[in-house]
Motif scaffolding. Structure first.
Motif, PDB file in Angstrom:
ATOM      1  N   LEU A  81       0.955  -1.214  -0.160  1.00 40.22           N
ATOM      2  CA  LEU A  81      -0.202   0.011   0.036  1.00 40.22           C
ATOM      3  C   LEU A  81       0.956   1.119   0.042  1.00 40.22           C
ATOM      4  CD1 LEU A  81      -2.707  -0.964   2.538  1.00 40.22           C
ATOM      5  CD2 LEU A  81      -3.003  -1.061   0.122  1.00 40.22           C
ATOM      6  N   SER A  82       0.560   2.168  -0.695  1.00 35.99           N
ATOM      7  CA  SER A  82       1.396   3.422  -0.762  1.00 35.99           C
ATOM      8  C   SER A  82       1.596   4.112   0.437  1.00 35.99           C
ATOM      9  CB  SER A  82       1.064   4.435  -1.984  1.00 35.99           C
ATOM     10  OG  SER A  82      -0.313   4.988  -1.553  1.00 35.99           O
ATOM     11  N   VAL A  84      -0.122   4.134   4.916  1.00 37.05           N
ATOM     12  CA  VAL A  84      -1.205   3.649   5.533  1.00 37.05           C
ATOM     13  C   VAL A  84      -0.810   4.660   7.080  1.00 37.05           C
ATOM     14  CG1 VAL A  84      -1.592   1.801   7.570  1.00 37.05           C
ATOM     15  CG2 VAL A  84      -1.169   1.099   5.097  1.00 37.05           C
ATOM     16  N   PHE A 101      -6.329   3.299   5.529  1.00 37.51           N
ATOM     17  CA  PHE A 101      -6.043   3.601   4.270  1.00 37.51           C
ATOM     18  C   PHE A 101      -7.223   3.941   3.354  1.00 37.51           C
ATOM     19  CE2 PHE A 101      -6.550  -0.666   4.623  1.00 37.51           C
ATOM     20  CZ  PHE A 101      -7.261  -1.325   3.236  1.00 37.51           C
ATOM     21  N   ILE A 105      -6.110   2.489  -3.647  1.00 39.03           N
ATOM     22  CA  ILE A 105      -5.186   1.470  -4.104  1.00 39.03           C
ATOM     23  C   ILE A 105      -5.427   0.821  -5.187  1.00 39.03           C
ATOM     24  CG2 ILE A 105      -4.791   1.244  -1.466  1.00 39.03           C
ATOM     25  CD1 ILE A 105      -6.392  -1.341  -1.591  1.00 39.03           C
ATOM     26  N   VAL A 112      -6.506  -7.273   0.064  1.00 40.65           N
ATOM     27  CA  VAL A 112      -5.626  -6.351   1.362  1.00 40.65           C
ATOM     28  C   VAL A 112      -6.292  -6.642   2.632  1.00 40.65           C
ATOM     29  CG1 VAL A 112      -5.106  -4.071   1.974  1.00 40.65           C
ATOM     30  CG2 VAL A 112      -4.914  -4.339  -0.292  1.00 40.65           C
TER      31      VAL A 112
END
Length: 164
Positions: A81-82, A84, A101, A105, A112
């Motif tokens: 994930l870019s 959190v 998040f 995404i 996820v």
């Protein structure tokens, strides 16, 4: 409109809190700035949570929150994930660790959330956390959960039925 997702480790014992937070930081490639809601001694930490801050947080008498962003949070061997948002909330003498998040995404949210279920259950066993759950924010709503502890929640079941 993007949906927000949340994973909660509820009633984390303060004895293992620092180690749990460092483990979560270790799942990510980079840690953002740490923000603390109250002026705690030791609140100036470099590179994430430090033991002095977590001790001051644990002994603080009132409600308090600490937050930081975790960048490139690993949910599987090859998937990240870019970012959190990691929050640690102390209220009424209890401590919860929350991760959230948004749905922008590139990964399947069901995938996820299953990864977060595995991560959360492993941390819960290791650090004696009372409960863990994840779902649409606020994840406290049991009707919008993907999981509660080791059980799949209503959103996981609905998604699986739609995929059939």
């Amino acid at each position: 409109m993007a949906e927000s997702y949340e994973v909660v480790l509820q009633e984390v014992p303060v004895k293992g809190l620092f180690a749990l937070l460092k483990e979560l930081e270790g799942i990510s490639e980079r840690v953002g700035d740490l923000v603390v809601s109250e002026g705690l001694e030791g609140s100036r930490c470099e590179g994430g949570f430090c033991e002095n801050l977590v001790n001051a947080f644990s002994s603080y008498e009132g409600s308090v929150c600490m937050a930081e962003k975790l960048f490139r949070f690993r949910v599987s061997k090859d998937d990240f994930l870019s970012s959190v948002l990691l929050r640690v909330v102390k209220y009424e003498g209890r401590v919860d660790v929350e991760m959230s998040f948004d749905s922008f995404i590139d990964l399947d949210v069901g995938f996820v959330m299953l990864a977060f279920q595995e991560i959360s259950n492993a941390l819960s066993r290791r650090f004696h956390v009372k409960d863990c759950y994840g779902g649409l924010e606020p994840a406290v709503d049991v009707d919008t959960r993907y999981f509660t502890n080791g059980l799949l929640g209503p959103l996981s079941l609905r998604k699986n039925k739609l995929d059939s």
